[in-house]
Write a protein that holds these residues in place. Structure first.
Motif, PDB file in Angstrom:
ATOM      1  N   ILE A   1      50.889  78.868  10.162  1.00 37.74           N
ATOM      2  CA  ILE A   1      50.235  79.833  11.050  1.00 37.74           C
ATOM      3  C   ILE A   1      49.514  79.107  12.189  1.00 37.74           C
ATOM      4  O   ILE A   1      49.622  79.486  13.362  1.00 37.74           O
ATOM      5  CB  ILE A   1      49.253  80.716  10.258  1.00 37.74           C
ATOM      6  CG1 ILE A   1      50.027  81.668   9.343  1.00 37.74           C
ATOM      7  CG2 ILE A   1      48.348  81.508  11.204  1.00 37.74           C
ATOM      8  CD1 ILE A   1      49.143  82.469   8.396  1.00 37.74           C
ATOM      9  N   ILE A   2      48.797  78.045  11.851  1.00 36.22           N
ATOM     10  CA  ILE A   2      48.043  77.303  12.879  1.00 36.22           C
ATOM     11  C   ILE A   2      48.992  76.553  13.811  1.00 36.22           C
ATOM     12  O   ILE A   2      48.838  76.577  15.040  1.00 36.22           O
ATOM     13  CB  ILE A   2      47.048  76.333  12.211  1.00 36.22           C
ATOM     14  CG1 ILE A   2      45.972  77.129  11.461  1.00 36.22           C
ATOM     15  CG2 ILE A   2      46.393  75.418  13.253  1.00 36.22           C
ATOM     16  CD1 ILE A   2      45.072  76.270  10.586  1.00 36.22           C
ATOM     17  N   ALA A   3      49.990  75.863  13.227  1.00 34.69           N
ATOM     18  CA  ALA A   3      50.916  75.068  14.044  1.00 34.69           C
ATOM     19  C   ALA A   3      52.020  75.926  14.652  1.00 34.69           C
ATOM     20  O   ALA A   3      52.782  75.429  15.487  1.00 34.69           O
ATOM     21  CB  ALA A   3      51.538  73.960  13.197  1.00 34.69           C
ATOM     22  N   GLY A   4      52.119  77.211  14.250  1.00 36.28           N
ATOM     23  CA  GLY A   4      53.165  78.087  14.755  1.00 36.28           C
ATOM     24  C   GLY A   4      52.668  79.049  15.813  1.00 36.28           C
ATOM     25  O   GLY A   4      52.515  78.673  16.987  1.00 36.28           O
ATOM     26  N   PRO A   5      52.368  80.297  15.445  1.00 34.45           N
ATOM     27  CA  PRO A   5      51.960  81.291  16.464  1.00 34.45           C
ATOM     28  C   PRO A   5      50.709  80.896  17.240  1.00 34.45           C
ATOM     29  O   PRO A   5      50.658  81.086  18.459  1.00 34.45           O
ATOM     30  CB  PRO A   5      51.705  82.551  15.618  1.00 34.45           C
ATOM     31  CG  PRO A   5      52.557  82.388  14.414  1.00 34.45           C
ATOM     32  CD  PRO A   5      52.557  80.916  14.118  1.00 34.45           C
ATOM     33  N   ILE A   6      49.704  80.356  16.553  1.00 35.04           N
ATOM     34  CA  ILE A   6      48.457  80.019  17.262  1.00 35.04           C
ATOM     35  C   ILE A   6      48.698  78.911  18.277  1.00 35.04           C
ATOM     36  O   ILE A   6      48.321  79.021  19.457  1.00 35.04           O
ATOM     37  CB  ILE A   6      47.364  79.619  16.252  1.00 35.04           C
ATOM     38  CG1 ILE A   6      46.973  80.832  15.394  1.00 35.04           C
ATOM     39  CG2 ILE A   6      46.137  79.064  16.978  1.00 35.04           C
ATOM     40  CD1 ILE A   6      45.997  80.520  14.285  1.00 35.04           C
ATOM     41  N   LEU A   7      49.335  77.833  17.847  1.00 33.40           N
ATOM     42  CA  LEU A   7      49.632  76.741  18.779  1.00 33.40           C
ATOM     43  C   LEU A   7      50.651  77.177  19.821  1.00 33.40           C
ATOM     44  O   LEU A   7      50.563  76.791  20.993  1.00 33.40           O
ATOM     45  CB  LEU A   7      50.139  75.531  18.000  1.00 33.40           C
ATOM     46  CG  LEU A   7      50.437  74.271  18.819  1.00 33.40           C
ATOM     47  CD1 LEU A   7      49.168  73.750  19.487  1.00 33.40           C
ATOM     48  CD2 LEU A   7      51.056  73.186  17.941  1.00 33.40           C
ATOM     49  N   GLY A   8      51.628  77.992  19.401  1.00 33.98           N
ATOM     50  CA  GLY A   8      52.657  78.447  20.339  1.00 33.98           C
ATOM     51  C   GLY A   8      52.092  79.220  21.514  1.00 33.98           C
ATOM     52  O   GLY A   8      52.578  79.110  22.643  1.00 33.98           O
ATOM     53  N   ARG A   9      51.036  80.005  21.268  1.00 33.16           N
ATOM     54  CA  ARG A   9      50.412  80.745  22.369  1.00 33.16           C
ATOM     55  C   ARG A   9      49.763  79.800  23.370  1.00 33.16           C
ATOM     56  O   ARG A   9      49.774  80.058  24.574  1.00 33.16           O
ATOM     57  CB  ARG A   9      49.370  81.717  21.814  1.00 33.16           C
ATOM     58  CG  ARG A   9      49.986  82.860  21.019  1.00 33.16           C
ATOM     59  CD  ARG A   9      48.950  83.899  20.629  1.00 33.16           C
ATOM     60  NE  ARG A   9      49.486  84.791  19.592  1.00 33.16           N
ATOM     61  CZ  ARG A   9      49.049  84.838  18.349  1.00 33.16           C
ATOM     62  NH1 ARG A   9      48.045  84.069  17.984  1.00 33.16           N
ATOM     63  NH2 ARG A   9      49.593  85.665  17.484  1.00 33.16           N
ATOM     64  N   ARG A  10      49.203  78.721  22.875  1.00 32.06           N
ATOM     65  CA  ARG A  10      48.551  77.750  23.769  1.00 32.06           C
ATOM     66  C   ARG A  10      49.575  76.919  24.545  1.00 32.06           C
ATOM     67  O   ARG A  10      49.298  76.456  25.648  1.00 32.06           O
ATOM     68  CB  ARG A  10      47.633  76.832  22.966  1.00 32.06           C
ATOM     69  CG  ARG A  10      46.519  77.568  22.205  1.00 32.06           C
ATOM     70  CD  ARG A  10      45.603  76.600  21.489  1.00 32.06           C
ATOM     71  NE  ARG A  10      44.819  75.819  22.428  1.00 32.06           N
ATOM     72  CZ  ARG A  10      43.642  76.190  22.933  1.00 32.06           C
ATOM     73  NH1 ARG A  10      43.123  77.366  22.593  1.00 32.06           N
ATOM     74  NH2 ARG A  10      42.992  75.416  23.762  1.00 32.06           N
ATOM     75  N   LEU A  11      50.753  76.746  23.938  1.00 31.82           N
ATOM     76  CA  LEU A  11      51.767  75.897  24.570  1.00 31.82           C
ATOM     77  C   LEU A  11      52.722  76.671  25.466  1.00 31.82           C
ATOM     78  O   LEU A  11      53.623  76.075  26.050  1.00 31.82           O
ATOM     79  CB  LEU A  11      52.568  75.165  23.486  1.00 31.82           C
ATOM     80  CG  LEU A  11      51.801  74.136  22.658  1.00 31.82           C
ATOM     81  CD1 LEU A  11      52.701  73.548  21.577  1.00 31.82           C
ATOM     82  CD2 LEU A  11      51.253  73.021  23.542  1.00 31.82           C
ATOM     83  N   GLN A  12      52.538  77.999  25.586  1.00 29.27           N
ATOM     84  CA  GLN A  12      53.462  78.768  26.418  1.00 29.27           C
ATOM     85  C   GLN A  12      53.338  78.416  27.900  1.00 29.27           C
ATOM     86  O   GLN A  12      54.219  78.763  28.694  1.00 29.27           O
ATOM     87  CB  GLN A  12      53.242  80.261  26.211  1.00 29.27           C
ATOM     88  CG  GLN A  12      51.884  80.787  26.625  1.00 29.27           C
ATOM     89  CD  GLN A  12      51.780  82.288  26.385  1.00 29.27           C
ATOM     90  OE1 GLN A  12      52.643  83.059  26.801  1.00 29.27           O
ATOM     91  NE2 GLN A  12      50.732  82.708  25.701  1.00 29.27           N
ATOM     92  N   VAL A  13      52.261  77.708  28.266  1.00 26.70           N
ATOM     93  CA  VAL A  13      52.129  77.254  29.659  1.00 26.70           C
ATOM     94  C   VAL A  13      53.187  76.208  29.987  1.00 26.70           C
ATOM     95  O   VAL A  13      53.499  75.980  31.157  1.00 26.70           O
ATOM     96  CB  VAL A  13      50.715  76.683  29.916  1.00 26.70           C
ATOM     97  CG1 VAL A  13      49.673  77.777  29.780  1.00 26.70           C
ATOM     98  CG2 VAL A  13      50.394  75.532  28.966  1.00 26.70           C
ATOM     99  N   ILE A  14      53.725  75.542  28.949  1.00 26.95           N
ATOM    100  CA  ILE A  14      54.850  74.625  29.152  1.00 26.95           C
ATOM    101  C   ILE A  14      56.112  75.475  29.152  1.00 26.95           C
ATOM    102  O   ILE A  14      56.579  75.916  28.112  1.00 26.95           O
ATOM    103  CB  ILE A  14      54.912  73.557  28.037  1.00 26.95           C
ATOM    104  CG1 ILE A  14      53.613  72.772  27.961  1.00 26.95           C
ATOM    105  CG2 ILE A  14      56.092  72.608  28.270  1.00 26.95           C
ATOM    106  CD1 ILE A  14      53.555  71.805  26.779  1.00 26.95           C
ATOM    107  N   ASN A  15      56.659  75.717  30.319  1.00 30.45           N
ATOM    108  CA  ASN A  15      57.770  76.663  30.425  1.00 30.45           C
ATOM    109  C   ASN A  15      58.881  76.063  31.288  1.00 30.45           C
ATOM    110  O   ASN A  15      59.072  76.441  32.447  1.00 30.45           O
ATOM    111  CB  ASN A  15      57.280  77.982  31.030  1.00 30.45           C
ATOM    112  CG  ASN A  15      58.323  79.087  30.909  1.00 30.45           C
ATOM    113  OD1 ASN A  15      59.213  79.015  30.066  1.00 30.45           O
ATOM    114  ND2 ASN A  15      58.221  80.088  31.763  1.00 30.45           N
ATOM    115  N   PRO A  16      59.649  75.117  30.714  1.00 31.08           N
ATOM    116  CA  PRO A  16      60.721  74.483  31.486  1.00 31.08           C
ATOM    117  C   PRO A  16      61.872  75.455  31.707  1.00 31.08           C
ATOM    118  O   PRO A  16      62.029  76.436  30.966  1.00 31.08           O
ATOM    119  CB  PRO A  16      61.157  73.335  30.560  1.00 31.08           C
ATOM    120  CG  PRO A  16      60.874  73.850  29.192  1.00 31.08           C
ATOM    121  CD  PRO A  16      59.614  74.662  29.318  1.00 31.08           C
TER     122      PRO A  16
END
Length: 435
Positions: free
Chosen positions: A187-202
């Motif tokens: 949960i922490i390394a998936g959806p929660i981290l994924g929301r923070r990393l969506q700024v990386i959008n190649p």
């Protein structure tokens, strides 16, 4: 100390060459050869290691990646991938799509090796990204985090099974503890981290794209069943291995559940059910196959070169030196097990090799300290995913499929793997207090 400096310099050079836009396929080979010589390998041994690195990597990945790409292409061209994406969005809603992918990755990851699960689910990630317009990492991170978490914590994956046998742990109890740890980690390394990393959008690569307009999509049941049939076959083989006595049925199910065989069967069924049966000619289907292979050829070569880099580190004796060094440290056994494995993982690159090496280093601590064998299994498993970087073939799979720069890959993949590792260690220490 010299060994650490050589490896650090090699990793730094690899990052520099990739950042300068030299193909990672070439740069990994260019760096691996002098690194092996500086670490004391003879030229003859180094050549054997290069062959072994190519062979071991391709043996475990080549057909799985190629067949997975072909299956993904058939699903995309036939409209099955679009049907799966549409169904998931309709059932979960776009706002909950991360949780749908997390659950899918977790269920797929329990029976499948990481590489096979990754290849099977990548087309779905691409299809959902195109359908929803969401950033690719917003969808990829929850999926891949689930696969990675099940790989390092849960039997029947090779690492946990090796450790259970080496430490004399209870398989069922290890599985229960592993699931308890895996849930917060994913949960922490998936959806929660994924929301923070969506700024990386190649920009997305032109992979798993359909060249046809779909007037009529396949049925939802057939689309899901064909896409997940490798998972079903492998799951059945796992149950057969555990429950059935020796005999023809068990042998047959184990054969059908081999990842390569399962993907081949799924691909053939997809060609027939989604292609031939719906009026798609053999010539068109052959074009789908050729396009799929062409799209992942470079990726496969880069992964192979990463396997050479890893094999040089393994055969040069780095693991043995780190193991000898770590034995002199004095710290609580679970923390020691995690740290020793994490160092092995960072230096060698292979999670499985790190686990096997660490088992010999930390195993005696169970008898001398009274540490829980099950928690030792999970501590080593958590350490085995720490700090994945350029010497890990999965690092390059993630980077190349999602078209990331080196910086972006470190900021996403490496951070995700390290998060799973640290949350896993915290879970082990909390469980120690409870049990």
């Amino acid at each position: 100390m010299t060994m650490f400096l050589i490896i650090a310099a090699a990793i730094a050079l690899q990052i520099f060459l990739t950042a300068r836009k030299l193909s990672p396929f070439l740069s990994l080979l260019i760096v691996a050869i002098p690194m092996g010589l500086l670490l004391g390998m003879s030229p003859q041994d180094l050549l054997k290691t290069i062959d072994a690195g190519v062979g071991s990597t391709l043996a475990g990945l080549a057909l799985v990646i190629v067949l997975g790409a072909i299956l993904g292409k058939v699903l995309e061209e036939s409209g099955a991938a679009e049907k799966i994406a549409t169904t998931l969005i309709a059932r979960f809603g776009e706002q909950n799509i991360q949780w749908a992918l997390l659950l899918t990755g977790f269920l797929v990851g329990i029976p499948l090796y990481f590489n096979a699960g990754f290849i099977i689910l990548v087309p779905l990630i691409f299809s959902l990204a195109r359908k929803t317009g969401l950033p690719i990492l917003y969808l990829a991170i929850p999926t891949v985090a689930s696969l990675s978490t099940t790989h390092c914590f849960l039997p029947p994956h090779p690492g946990p099974v090796v450790l259970v046998n080496a430490f004399g742990a209870d398989m069922g109890l290890t599985l229960v503890y592993g699931i308890a740890m895996a849930i917060p980690a994913v949960i922490i390394a998936g959806p929660i981290l994924g929301r923070r990393l969506q700024v990386i959008n190649p920009p997305m690569l032109d992979l798993f794209t359909s060249s046809t307009q779909h007037k009529e999509l396949p049925g939802a049941w057939s689309s899901f069943l064909i896409a997940l049939s490798p998972v079903i076959l492998i799951s059945v083989s796992v149950l057969a291995d555990a429950l059935l006595p020796e005999g023809l049925l068990r042998t047959g199910l184990l054969f059908l559940g081999n990842p390569t065989v399962a993907l081949l069967l799924a691909t053939l069924v997809a060609f027939w059910w989604l292609g031939y049966r719906r009026g798609v000619g053999l010539e068109t289907q052959t074009k789908w196959l050729n396009a799929a292979i062409a799209s992942i050829a470079v990726i496969l070569l880069i992964i192979t070169a990463g396997g050479v880099f890893k094999q040089v580190l393994v055969d040069s004796g780095v693991g043995a030196q780190i193991a000898a060094l770590s034995e002199s440290w004095q710290m609580p056994p679970l923390i020691f097990a995690w740290l020793a494995t994490a160092i092995l993982r960072v230096m060698i690159g292979s999670a499985t090799v790190a686990v096997i090496t660490a088992a010999g280093v930390v195993g005696p601590l169970i008898a001398t300290t009274g540490a829980s064998p099950e928690l030792m299994v999970l501590a080593v498993g958590a350490g085995s995913v720490f700090g994945s970087h350029v010497n890990d073939s999965a690092f390059w799979m993630f980077k190349e499929f999602f078209n990331l720069s080196m910086k972006q890959t470190f900021a996403s993949w490496t951070v995700m793997e390290t998060t799973i590792s640290i949350v896993g260690l915290a879970g082990v220490l909390l469980l120690e207090l409870v049990v």
